[in-house]
Design an enzyme around this catalytic site. Structure first.
Site, PDB file in Angstrom:
ATOM      1  N   HIS A  22      49.295 -90.452 119.901  1.00  0.00           N
ATOM      2  CA  HIS A  22      49.149 -89.455 118.836  1.00  0.00           C
ATOM      3  C   HIS A  22      49.551 -90.472 117.506  1.00  0.00           C
ATOM      4  O   HIS A  22      48.781 -90.519 116.478  1.00  0.00           O
ATOM      5  CB  HIS A  22      49.876 -88.333 118.598  1.00  0.00           C
ATOM      6  CG  HIS A  22      49.334 -87.500 119.668  1.00  0.00           C
ATOM      7  ND1 HIS A  22      50.331 -86.693 120.721  1.00  0.00           N
ATOM      8  CD2 HIS A  22      48.302 -86.821 120.023  1.00  0.00           C
ATOM      9  CE1 HIS A  22      49.899 -85.910 121.354  1.00  0.00           C
ATOM     10  NE2 HIS A  22      48.423 -85.851 120.946  1.00  0.00           N
ATOM     11  N   LYS A  46      48.296 -72.654 125.817  1.00  0.00           N
ATOM     12  CA  LYS A  46      48.575 -73.722 126.455  1.00  0.00           C
ATOM     13  C   LYS A  46      50.047 -73.656 126.980  1.00  0.00           C
ATOM     14  O   LYS A  46      50.291 -74.597 127.705  1.00  0.00           O
ATOM     15  CB  LYS A  46      48.473 -74.971 125.714  1.00  0.00           C
ATOM     16  CG  LYS A  46      47.204 -75.439 125.574  1.00  0.00           C
ATOM     17  CD  LYS A  46      47.141 -76.838 124.690  1.00  0.00           C
ATOM     18  CE  LYS A  46      45.631 -77.403 124.807  1.00  0.00           C
ATOM     19  NZ  LYS A  46      45.708 -78.989 124.450  1.00  0.00           N
ATOM     20  N   ARG A 100      40.324 -90.263 124.226  1.00  0.00           N
ATOM     21  CA  ARG A 100      40.913 -91.468 125.149  1.00  0.00           C
ATOM     22  C   ARG A 100      39.970 -91.816 126.102  1.00  0.00           C
ATOM     23  O   ARG A 100      39.837 -93.023 126.379  1.00  0.00           O
ATOM     24  CB  ARG A 100      42.353 -90.770 126.010  1.00  0.00           C
ATOM     25  CG  ARG A 100      43.252 -90.361 124.963  1.00  0.00           C
ATOM     26  CD  ARG A 100      44.348 -89.594 125.554  1.00  0.00           C
ATOM     27  NE  ARG A 100      44.085 -88.469 126.052  1.00  0.00           N
ATOM     28  CZ  ARG A 100      43.968 -88.102 127.342  1.00  0.00           C
ATOM     29  NH1 ARG A 100      44.565 -88.751 128.057  1.00  0.00           N
ATOM     30  NH2 ARG A 100      43.566 -86.892 127.696  1.00  0.00           N
ATOM     31  N   SER A 138      49.771 -85.750 126.698  1.00  0.00           N
ATOM     32  CA  SER A 138      50.968 -84.813 126.647  1.00  0.00           C
ATOM     33  C   SER A 138      51.244 -84.247 127.825  1.00  0.00           C
ATOM     34  O   SER A 138      52.427 -83.977 128.213  1.00  0.00           O
ATOM     35  CB  SER A 138      50.843 -83.729 125.437  1.00  0.00           C
ATOM     36  OG  SER A 138      50.780 -84.646 124.151  1.00  0.00           O
TER      37      SER A 138
END
Length: 169
Positions: A22, A46, A100, A138
């Protein structure tokens, strides 16, 4: 072309936790705009490890050196409403997204289409993750931390301490 004021970018994410990947995107995005707003999404769906205020604190702390190093104006805010509306509220004309892997692209194309339909005046820019951070997510960082693995190379020190404290380690 008339002067329209500072070019403002909006980089949204859950940032649970903020990773070195990030931060790489933040540093590169800051070079594209005059102001960069980092929007930390509440995103309770989430089930984040850290509450919103702690994620904002981590992102603020970890981006401070980038702002100092680059001379960029970087601010961090929390948000829970529609992305394009939040971007518009802050005068952003650019949404920054990091990619990514190919699976990210599939999702991001759908998001781009929806955002473009809702706000055709706000452009989306995709920045590819660098080779050294393409595998960092993450979700995986949290999993490694929960299982007692070393996350030192995936997150900056301040954030690492917060994660380990949350996990009781």
């Amino acid at each position: 072309m008339p002067d329209t004021g500072p070019r403002t970018g909006f980089y949204p994410g859950t940032f649970d936790p903020v990773t070195t990947g990030h931060l790489d995107i933040v540093e590169r995005a800051a070079r594209l705009v005059d102001r960069l707003i980092i929007g930390v999404a509440e995103n309770s769906g989430k089930q984040p490890l850290m509450p919103l205020d702690e994620r904002i604190t981590c992102v603020t702390e970890e981006t401070r050196p980038i702002a100092e190093r680059t001379g960029s104006q970087i601010s961090v805010i929390g948000f829970s409403n529609l992305l394009v509306e939040e971007a518009r509220t802050h005068g952003a004309t650019l949404i920054v997204r990091g990619l990514r892997v190919v699976t990210d692209f599939d999702y991001e194309v759908q998001m781009f289409g929806m955002n473009h339909h809702l706000a055709p005046d706000i452009e989306t820019v995709f920045l590819m993750a660098t080779e050294r951070s393409q595998y960092i997510s993450s979700r995986l960082v949290k999993e490694v931390a929960r299982l007692g693995g070393d996350i030192t190379s995936f997150v900056p020190p301040f954030t690492r301490q917060r994660i380990l404290a949350r996990l009781g380690g």
